[in-house]
Enzyme design. Structure first.
Site, PDB file in Angstrom:
ATOM      1  N   THR A   1      77.306  61.051  48.662  1.00 29.90           N
ATOM      2  CA  THR A   1      76.610  59.782  48.444  1.00 29.90           C
ATOM      3  C   THR A   1      75.389  59.635  49.338  1.00 29.90           C
ATOM      4  O   THR A   1      74.492  58.865  49.026  1.00 29.90           O
ATOM      5  CB  THR A   1      77.567  58.599  48.694  1.00 29.90           C
ATOM      6  OG1 THR A   1      78.111  58.708  50.010  1.00 29.90           O
ATOM      7  CG2 THR A   1      78.701  58.588  47.697  1.00 29.90           C
TER       8      THR A   1
ATOM      9  N   ARG B   1      76.285  66.750  54.168  1.00 27.06           N
ATOM     10  CA  ARG B   1      76.773  66.575  55.541  1.00 27.06           C
ATOM     11  C   ARG B   1      77.829  67.624  55.857  1.00 27.06           C
ATOM     12  O   ARG B   1      78.776  67.810  55.092  1.00 27.06           O
ATOM     13  CB  ARG B   1      77.359  65.176  55.742  1.00 27.06           C
ATOM     14  CG  ARG B   1      76.308  64.086  55.714  1.00 27.06           C
ATOM     15  CD  ARG B   1      76.905  62.737  56.032  1.00 27.06           C
ATOM     16  NE  ARG B   1      75.915  61.689  55.878  1.00 27.06           N
ATOM     17  CZ  ARG B   1      76.186  60.386  55.968  1.00 27.06           C
ATOM     18  NH1 ARG B   1      77.425  59.986  56.208  1.00 27.06           N
ATOM     19  NH2 ARG B   1      75.236  59.495  55.805  1.00 27.06           N
TER      20      ARG B   1
ATOM     21  N   SER C   1      74.144  59.707  59.669  1.00 28.46           N
ATOM     22  CA  SER C   1      74.361  58.271  59.749  1.00 28.46           C
ATOM     23  C   SER C   1      75.265  57.868  60.902  1.00 28.46           C
ATOM     24  O   SER C   1      74.933  58.081  62.068  1.00 28.46           O
ATOM     25  CB  SER C   1      74.898  57.749  58.422  1.00 28.46           C
ATOM     26  OG  SER C   1      74.969  56.345  58.411  1.00 28.46           O
ATOM     27  N   HIS C   2      76.430  57.333  60.595  1.00 25.37           N
ATOM     28  CA  HIS C   2      77.347  56.781  61.595  1.00 25.37           C
ATOM     29  C   HIS C   2      78.307  57.833  62.131  1.00 25.37           C
ATOM     30  O   HIS C   2      79.158  57.507  62.959  1.00 25.37           O
ATOM     31  CB  HIS C   2      78.139  55.634  60.978  1.00 25.37           C
ATOM     32  CG  HIS C   2      78.858  56.016  59.722  1.00 25.37           C
ATOM     33  ND1 HIS C   2      78.186  56.377  58.578  1.00 25.37           N
ATOM     34  CD2 HIS C   2      80.170  56.117  59.430  1.00 25.37           C
ATOM     35  CE1 HIS C   2      79.059  56.685  57.632  1.00 25.37           C
ATOM     36  NE2 HIS C   2      80.268  56.538  58.121  1.00 25.37           N
TER      37      HIS C   2
ATOM     38  N   ASP D   1      73.636  51.671  63.775  1.00 29.94           N
ATOM     39  CA  ASP D   1      74.309  52.966  63.767  1.00 29.94           C
ATOM     40  C   ASP D   1      73.344  54.118  64.059  1.00 29.94           C
ATOM     41  O   ASP D   1      72.221  53.906  64.513  1.00 29.94           O
ATOM     42  CB  ASP D   1      74.989  53.186  62.415  1.00 29.94           C
ATOM     43  CG  ASP D   1      73.998  53.391  61.283  1.00 29.94           C
ATOM     44  OD1 ASP D   1      72.889  52.814  61.357  1.00 29.94           O
ATOM     45  OD2 ASP D   1      74.310  54.126  60.326  1.00 29.94           O
TER      46      ASP D   1
ATOM     47  N   ASP E   1      71.431  56.228  62.316  1.00 25.76           N
ATOM     48  CA  ASP E   1      70.094  56.314  61.732  1.00 25.76           C
ATOM     49  C   ASP E   1      69.467  54.954  61.466  1.00 25.76           C
ATOM     50  O   ASP E   1      68.413  54.868  60.850  1.00 25.76           O
ATOM     51  CB  ASP E   1      70.119  57.143  60.447  1.00 25.76           C
ATOM     52  CG  ASP E   1      70.918  56.495  59.330  1.00 25.76           C
ATOM     53  OD1 ASP E   1      71.868  55.742  59.642  1.00 25.76           O
ATOM     54  OD2 ASP E   1      70.630  56.752  58.155  1.00 25.76           O
TER      55      ASP E   1
ATOM     56  N   ASP F   1      70.494  52.238  59.674  1.00 25.56           N
ATOM     57  CA  ASP F   1      70.576  51.505  58.416  1.00 25.56           C
ATOM     58  C   ASP F   1      71.774  50.565  58.326  1.00 25.56           C
ATOM     59  O   ASP F   1      71.856  49.761  57.409  1.00 25.56           O
ATOM     60  CB  ASP F   1      70.547  52.461  57.212  1.00 25.56           C
ATOM     61  CG  ASP F   1      71.703  53.457  57.189  1.00 25.56           C
ATOM     62  OD1 ASP F   1      72.547  53.422  58.101  1.00 25.56           O
ATOM     63  OD2 ASP F   1      71.737  54.279  56.249  1.00 25.56           O
ATOM     64  N   ARG F   2      72.691  50.635  59.279  1.00 25.10           N
ATOM     65  CA  ARG F   2      73.854  49.747  59.264  1.00 25.10           C
ATOM     66  C   ARG F   2      73.766  48.726  60.391  1.00 25.10           C
ATOM     67  O   ARG F   2      72.995  48.898  61.326  1.00 25.10           O
ATOM     68  CB  ARG F   2      75.151  50.555  59.394  1.00 25.10           C
ATOM     69  CG  ARG F   2      75.330  51.549  58.274  1.00 25.10           C
ATOM     70  CD  ARG F   2      76.619  52.352  58.433  1.00 25.10           C
ATOM     71  NE  ARG F   2      76.679  53.396  57.433  1.00 25.10           N
ATOM     72  CZ  ARG F   2      77.728  53.660  56.654  1.00 25.10           C
ATOM     73  NH1 ARG F   2      78.817  52.931  56.780  1.00 25.10           N
ATOM     74  NH2 ARG F   2      77.696  54.626  55.767  1.00 25.10           N
TER      75      ARG F   2
ATOM     76  N   THR G   1      79.675  52.769  45.181  1.00 26.72           N
ATOM     77  CA  THR G   1      79.258  52.920  46.575  1.00 26.72           C
ATOM     78  C   THR G   1      78.104  53.913  46.660  1.00 26.72           C
ATOM     79  O   THR G   1      78.106  54.945  46.004  1.00 26.72           O
ATOM     80  CB  THR G   1      80.441  53.399  47.417  1.00 26.72           C
ATOM     81  OG1 THR G   1      81.450  52.382  47.439  1.00 26.72           O
ATOM     82  CG2 THR G   1      80.011  53.703  48.839  1.00 26.72           C
TER      83      THR G   1
ATOM     84  N   GLU H   1      80.133  46.899  51.999  1.00 24.36           N
ATOM     85  CA  GLU H   1      81.113  46.507  53.006  1.00 24.36           C
ATOM     86  C   GLU H   1      81.081  47.394  54.245  1.00 24.36           C
ATOM     87  O   GLU H   1      81.595  47.032  55.290  1.00 24.36           O
ATOM     88  CB  GLU H   1      82.521  46.536  52.417  1.00 24.36           C
ATOM     89  CG  GLU H   1      82.928  47.840  51.738  1.00 24.36           C
ATOM     90  CD  GLU H   1      83.155  48.985  52.688  1.00 24.36           C
ATOM     91  OE1 GLU H   1      83.671  48.742  53.787  1.00 24.36           O
ATOM     92  OE2 GLU H   1      82.797  50.119  52.335  1.00 24.36           O
TER      93      GLU H   1
ATOM     94  N   LYS I   1      69.314  50.505  53.071  1.00 19.79           N
ATOM     95  CA  LYS I   1      69.867  49.444  53.895  1.00 19.79           C
ATOM     96  C   LYS I   1      69.159  49.472  55.239  1.00 19.79           C
ATOM     97  O   LYS I   1      68.628  50.499  55.635  1.00 19.79           O
ATOM     98  CB  LYS I   1      71.372  49.596  54.036  1.00 19.79           C
ATOM     99  CG  LYS I   1      71.899  50.964  54.412  1.00 19.79           C
ATOM    100  CD  LYS I   1      73.420  50.980  54.339  1.00 19.79           C
ATOM    101  CE  LYS I   1      74.000  52.370  54.568  1.00 19.79           C
ATOM    102  NZ  LYS I   1      73.895  53.255  53.404  1.00 19.79           N
TER     103      LYS I   1
ATOM    104  N   ARG J   1      89.930  55.633  51.799  1.00 16.98           N
ATOM    105  CA  ARG J   1      89.592  54.263  52.170  1.00 16.98           C
ATOM    106  C   ARG J   1      90.323  53.304  51.253  1.00 16.98           C
ATOM    107  O   ARG J   1      90.294  53.450  50.026  1.00 16.98           O
ATOM    108  CB  ARG J   1      88.081  54.039  52.097  1.00 16.98           C
ATOM    109  CG  ARG J   1      87.390  54.760  53.250  1.00 16.98           C
ATOM    110  CD  ARG J   1      85.928  54.463  53.366  1.00 16.98           C
ATOM    111  NE  ARG J   1      85.423  55.037  54.620  1.00 16.98           N
ATOM    112  CZ  ARG J   1      84.185  55.414  54.833  1.00 16.98           C
ATOM    113  NH1 ARG J   1      83.287  55.290  53.883  1.00 16.98           N
ATOM    114  NH2 ARG J   1      83.824  55.909  56.003  1.00 16.98           N
TER     115      ARG J   1
END
Length: 542
Positions: A17, A21, A112-113, A276, A278, A280-281, A343, A363, A375, A495
């Site tokens: 998504t 990675r 990302s995170h 986070d 990068d 975006d969160r 998502t 979310e 985001k 999840r």
């Protein structure tokens, strides 16, 4: 001079998504990164002389791959390559640069995170000309190229020094090293009332921003401390580090515990936030209250008109399917469209480009608007501050008023990380096989009203995405969603999203764990989680 290098394909380069990675050592295999980058260029069908934006979150292996990407871009026909100084660009800043420069696309190096360091995670993502993540038809084309690649092209000369601003010729291309913060900060000043924000800060309002030793440190120092006048020390963990200071750059209640502890204390600042890896969160925390991402999306949408950029109202709201229905009730009151997508931020791009929505959210702590096609963590923080500056109420007061008006949606996400992939696939397949017979089944006081495997037809281009997550809806609107994450690098991440709407204000003060207890027990029964994975409880609850 450019040259062609022979290579062999790898069979595991299917983008998820948010791009490709893997762990750093995996990316360090011979030609692994080069193969994927060349496949991006092949799928993108580069027009000679096009502009490409390149940047990343500063994690380990970032500089090496940026140098490689610059040299390969110069050999593949790009005329201008725009790179953030020291290889730094937050994901929303990269999206902004792509749009501002009219670039054909951009390469963003981030996981990302996910944690960083020599044995941490690394990622490569391609964004298209609207500044957003590549849609599925492009990522599928990239994957096809990775399966058959036999060579890649690269300029023999070294990439320029990433620390020096300015232009350099490399082969037939111009490489431009730019300040990663300035264009983004200028955009934020266009969207928000910085004079009101400065007045808020000058009035004694105290805030704390945890950059988590990730990419937003320089952006937060410039915007919050320099342009808005917050005192030095407002931004903590503000120096980007290759391993994020040994931490996990995910802004949630587990990994932002330092910030949350301060915000729950007797001398807490008025407002706290984190971003986070990068940028975006986001995590939003008031004195004594943690705002869930689903609630934050709803509050931002309901109050967006208080910021100059959205003063005329919003066109609509989009949310990912697992995100709670809190925003739906805002859209209903505002009489604007609400769109439920799979998502992945890429699914919002068509809706934004078509003018159907203005505000989007997931979310997983991601919110944004039509100012970019990603985001944007700091954008969310600044919109919250703009709302606080106008309403002059605390975060707790704003949340209480919102719940009184719209009702409260209790919500949790339970993550079971690095579980056996075969077990995870078996769990999901079992759920899918039982969907047709699930309606009407009773679990304690809960009765299933409907169950399905979410599919999505894009209202703009008609594309269809299937198998996006199993939804179990109960009479009264409570819901459990099961899906496998596409952002992990080891095993599988299951999840489970658990949601219950409560219209009674007398129950809005209940603890989420208590409000959701029966649904949590039911999720294990329906999903057979313990039996299939051996896990007694989730690794992370957010």
């Amino acid at each position: 001079m450019s040259k062609t290098v022979a290579t062999r394909p790898y069979d595991d380069q299917k983008p998820g998504t948010s791009g490709l990675r893997k762990r750093v050592p995996h990316f360090q295999q011979p030609n692994y990164a080069a193969n994927f980058i060349q496949s991006i260029f092949a799928a993108a069908r580069v027009e000679p002389g096009s502009t490409l934006v390149i940047g990343g979150d500063g994690r380990f292996f970032n500089r090496e791959v940026i140098g490689l990407a610059i040299r390969m871009a110069a050999a593949n026909g790009y005329g201008r390559i725009v790179v953030g100084r020291n290889g730094i660009l937050s994901t929303p800043a990269a999206s902004n640069l792509i749009r501002k420069r009219g670039a054909s696309g951009g390469i963003i190096l981030s996981a990302s995170h996910n944690p960083g360091g020599p044995n941490g995670d690394f990622g490569i993502k391609y964004n298209v000309s609207n500044g957003g993540p590549a849609p599925e038809k492009v990522t599928e084309a990239i994957f096809r190229h990775t399966r058959t690649i036999s060579e890649y092209r690269i300029v023999e000369d070294a990439a320029p020094d990433l620390s020096v601003l300015g232009e350099t010729r490399l082969g037939d291309a111009t490489v431009e090293i730019v300040d990663p913060v300035s264009d983004y900060a200028a955009l934020m000043e266009e969207l928000f009332d910085f004079a009101k924000l400065r007045d808020l800060v000058a009035s004694g309002f105290r805030l704390r921003f945890d950059a988590m030793h990730a990419v937003t440190g320089p952006y937060a120092h410039e915007i919050l401390e320099k342009r808005l006048g917050a005192p030095a020390g407002t931004v903590i963990n503000g120096e980007p580090k290759e391993d994020f200071g040994g931490g996990h750059p995910d802004p949630n209640a587990v990994y932002a515990a330092e910030l949350i502890s301060e915000m729950m204390g007797p001398a807490a600042p008025d407002f706290g936030a984190a971003s986070d890896g990068d940028g975006d969160r986001n995590l939003i925390v008031g004195r004594g209250i943690v705002v869930s991402p689903s609630d934050s999306l709803a509050v931002l949408a309901a109050n967006a008109h208080l910021a100059p950029a959205y003063a005329k109202g919003i066109a609509g709201i989009a949310r990912s399917m697992p995100t709670s229905g809190a925003a739906d009730r805002v859209a209903e009151k505002l009489k604007v469209g609400i769109y439920e997508t799979p998502t992945g931020w890429k699914f919002f791009g068509n809706l934004l480009d078509a003018g159907k929505v203005t505000i989007c959210g997931e979310e997983s702590a991601g919110t944004g608007s039509d100012h970019v096609r990603e985001k944007d963590g700091l954008w969310a923080v600044l919109l919250w501050l703009n709302i606080l500056a106008v309403r002059r109420e605390s975060v707790s007061e704003i949340m209480a008023a919102h719940w009184r008006e719209y009702g409260r949606t209790f919500y949790q996400r339970h993550d079971y990380e690095e579980i056996d992939k075969a077990a995870a696939d078996g769990l999901m397949e079992s759920l899918r096989q039982r969907l047709a017979s699930m309606a009407g089944q009773r679990f304690g006081t809960l009765v299933v009203s409907e169950a399905d495997d979410f599919s999505y037809k894009d209202p703009v281009d008609g594309s269809i995405s299937t198998g996006q997550g199993v939804r179990i809806v109960f009479s009264g609107g409570s819901r459990i969603v099961f899906r496998l994450s596409g952002t992990g690098t080891q095993g599988a991440t299951l999840r489970v999203y658990i949601e219950r709407f409560e219209p009674d204000p007398a129950r809005h003060g209940d603890a989420p764990a208590d409000a959701l207890a029966e649904l949590v027990r039911t999720a294990d029964v329906i999903g057979e989680i313990k039996a299939r994975t051996g896990r007694e409880e989730p690794d992370v609850v957010t």
